[in-house]
Design an enzyme around this catalytic site. Structure first.
Site, PDB file in Angstrom:
ATOM      1  N   GLU A   1      60.281 -83.846  76.321  1.00 49.23           N
ATOM      2  CA  GLU A   1      60.172 -83.222  74.760  1.00 49.23           C
ATOM      3  C   GLU A   1      60.621 -81.681  75.152  1.00 49.23           C
ATOM      4  OE1 GLU A   1      56.255 -83.324  72.928  1.00 49.23           O
ATOM      5  OE2 GLU A   1      56.190 -85.516  73.276  1.00 49.23           O
TER       6      GLU A   1
ATOM      7  N   GLU B   1      52.009 -87.828  77.056  1.00 50.13           N
ATOM      8  CA  GLU B   1      51.091 -86.637  77.289  1.00 50.13           C
ATOM      9  C   GLU B   1      49.837 -87.155  77.993  1.00 50.13           C
ATOM     10  OE1 GLU B   1      53.650 -83.178  75.020  1.00 50.13           O
ATOM     11  OE2 GLU B   1      51.344 -83.640  74.473  1.00 50.13           O
TER      12      GLU B   1
END
Length: 540
Positions: A435, A321
């Site tokens: 995710e 991320e």
């Protein structure tokens, strides 16, 4: 508004389509011998007739209450098939096409739907085999979604259909159907199993659905169709888990169960995300050049340990991320002063870190795919494409785009599909939703109380309640939306921590052993550790 048309073909001597629905190729040929051509009986070869409903329901067979079927304008779309049966009723629109020897086929459409996430299905059928996909719930004002369903080795007569079961506000709208060569493989059906070893070490036990026998969470994921296991790696975490050494142990279990391995390097001693990209303590005194070397060595040594243990690696994330960069402040690309040139320098440093990690992957596992992982698609697709443009302009080698998508924070399924379609096209890379998750309940585990991240105050998307059925339907919707995105470069999705149940000591905070689990209501096991079979089935 165009009223529902008769389900009989224009040729008054033709056999009604409902009779053809149960015929194989031999039956259709027998009809031809009686005077009706295959083209009349089942549409022109390789093409659906009236795929955009400009002729109402002509060439489509309708089963069910006529009042549940309309063809009408919907916004900019002039002709849309709308099916809305009452509770307890079902309506089906179907059409048959002759494909001869055929081969792999995919049925694509533009769709919107209401209901519970399982009320409407797009189906494709040939030789007694059927593949289906549920229409994701969008609501009346939601975006139109691309949806695709594929069937391998279709032959003879192929049937395409849209089926809606009435109840709970169920309805479906469909337009722009296409029948094309090819399939829609979900090549990535993944699970992040990083927390399993720590959970088990603190007493977690996993059971069958009836609670009568214990099960291995890794094996049961594979048995239900998972193809990929994801593992995060920290440099020197204070709790001693998710280290390179632990990663080798867990990767061995994943490979033994028959799944591929995805290694997720955080390049930190703890969680990294858009709010935290901290330099590992052991690297804190290093400058940029030293950090480049440290990234390369940490990546290389971890992967070499896996290779020497006989473990193959299919994918590697270089960073987790990393919208704001990583290894702050050196590779930080958000909240920096544009005027004095700092932002450009930070981008150069970030790309040096990424390139060092990518090149180390290529040295150890030349066939492994390198992924760069972003999140926050709700901030706008232009911001994500701009990020990748910076990386591409600096020649960072990578193969895949990874995205996080949680509907409570990252927008609608339409936003997700747009991100997959646009990023894959502009970057010429495949995309994996690396995710995602969803709750099976909003209740906390009373045995190990700790406030859940997703609770009763969290806005959930329409049509997907916090139940095992809602959890399963949403996970499948994420997969289907991803692989159906325009361009065909969405690979599938990885469910985050489906085995992270609540046990004392295996909490969220690495620095506090007494911290609890804020995630257990999004696992694929209930609070008693029993498998949720309908959720696991969404992996197949």
């Amino acid at each position: 508004m165009t009223s529902t048309r008769s389900t009989r073909p224009e040729n008054s001597h033709a056999v009604p389509r409902r009779r053809l629905a149960g015929l194989g190729l031999g039956g259709a040929l027998a009809v031809c011998a009686a005077g009706t051509s295959l083209a009349q009986a089942a549409g022109r070869p390789e093409a659906l007739r009236n795929p955009g409903f400009a002729e109402g329901t002509a060439h489509w067979s309708i089963d069910g209450p006529p009042e549940a079927v309309t063809v009408t304008a919907d916004g900019e779309r002039e002709h849309v098939l709308h099916l809305a049966p009452a509770a307890g009723e079902e309506v089906v629109a179907r059409q048959q096409v002759v494909i001869g020897r055929g081969g792999d086929r995919v049925l694509r459409a533009r769709v919107r739907a209401g209901g519970d996430g399982t009320a409407a299905r797009l189906e494709i059928r040939s030789r007694g085999r059927t593949e289906q996909v549920h229409l994701p719930v969008t609501g009346r004002d939601g975006a139109w979604l691309d949806l695709a369903v594929g069937l391998a080795e279709a032959r003879g007569v192929l049937e395409a259909s849209l089926r809606v079961r009435g109840g709970d506000g169920a309805w479906a709208s469909i337009d722009d159907l296409e029948l094309l060569p090819g399939g829609v493989p979900r090549t990535v059906r993944g699970v992040d199993l990083s927390g399993v070893p720590k959970n088990e070490a603190h007493g977690a036990v996993y059971f069958s659905a009836d609670g009568t026998r214990s099960v291995d969470p890794v094996e049961i994921m594979a048995e239900h169709g998972a193809t990929l296991g994801r593992l995060r790696v920290w440099v020197d975490p204070v709790d001693g888990w998710c280290t390179p050494e632990r990663t080798v142990e867990m990767a061995r279990r994943i490979r033994r169960a028959g799944m591929d391995v995805l290694v997720d390097f955080h390049y930190s001693d703890e969680w990294t995300d858009p709010g935290a990209q901290h330099v590992p303590a052991a690297w804190s005194d290093l400058g940029v050049d030293g950090l480049v070397d440290a990234v390369a060595e940490h990546t290389r040594s971890t992967l070499l340990a896996l290779r020497e243990a006989g473990i193959d690696v299919a994918m590697v994330q270089v960073g987790n991320e990393i919208n704001p960069g990583m290894l702050w402040p050196h590779g930080q690309t958000w909240d920096v002063d544009e005027a004095d040139g700092v932002a450009g320098a930070r981008w150069e440093d970030l790309c040096r870190f990424l390139a060092a990690g990518s090149q180390a992957v290529a040295e150890v596992f030349p066939r492994a795919e390198v992924m760069l992982h972003l999140t926050n698609i709700h901030d706008g697709i232009e911001g994500l494409t701009w990020w990748f443009e910076q990386v591409l302009a600096r020649d960072v080698p990578f193969d895949l785009i990874g995205l996080s998508y949680y509907p409570y924070w990252h927008g609608t399924l339409g936003d997700l599909q747009e991100a997959v379609a646009v990023l894959s096209k502009r970057c010429a890379r495949d995309v994996v939703v690396v995710e995602t998750a969803y709750p099976f309940t909003l209740e906390d585990d009373p045995r190990v109380p700790y406030p859940n991240i997703v609770d009763g105050a969290t806005p959930l998307p329409e049509g997907y309640p916090a139940t095992p059925a809602g959890q399963a339907a949403f996970f499948r919707a994420v997969q289907d939306v991803t692989v159906s995105a325009a361009g065909g470069r969405g690979r599938g999705a990885v469910y985050w921590e489906p085995a992270w149940t609540a046990v004392e000591g295996a909490g969220w905070d690495l620095h506090d052993p007494a911290s609890g689990n804020a995630w257990e209501n999004q696992a694929m096991f209930d609070h008693e550790g029993r498998t949720l079979p309908e959720v696991l089935a969404a992996l197949s």
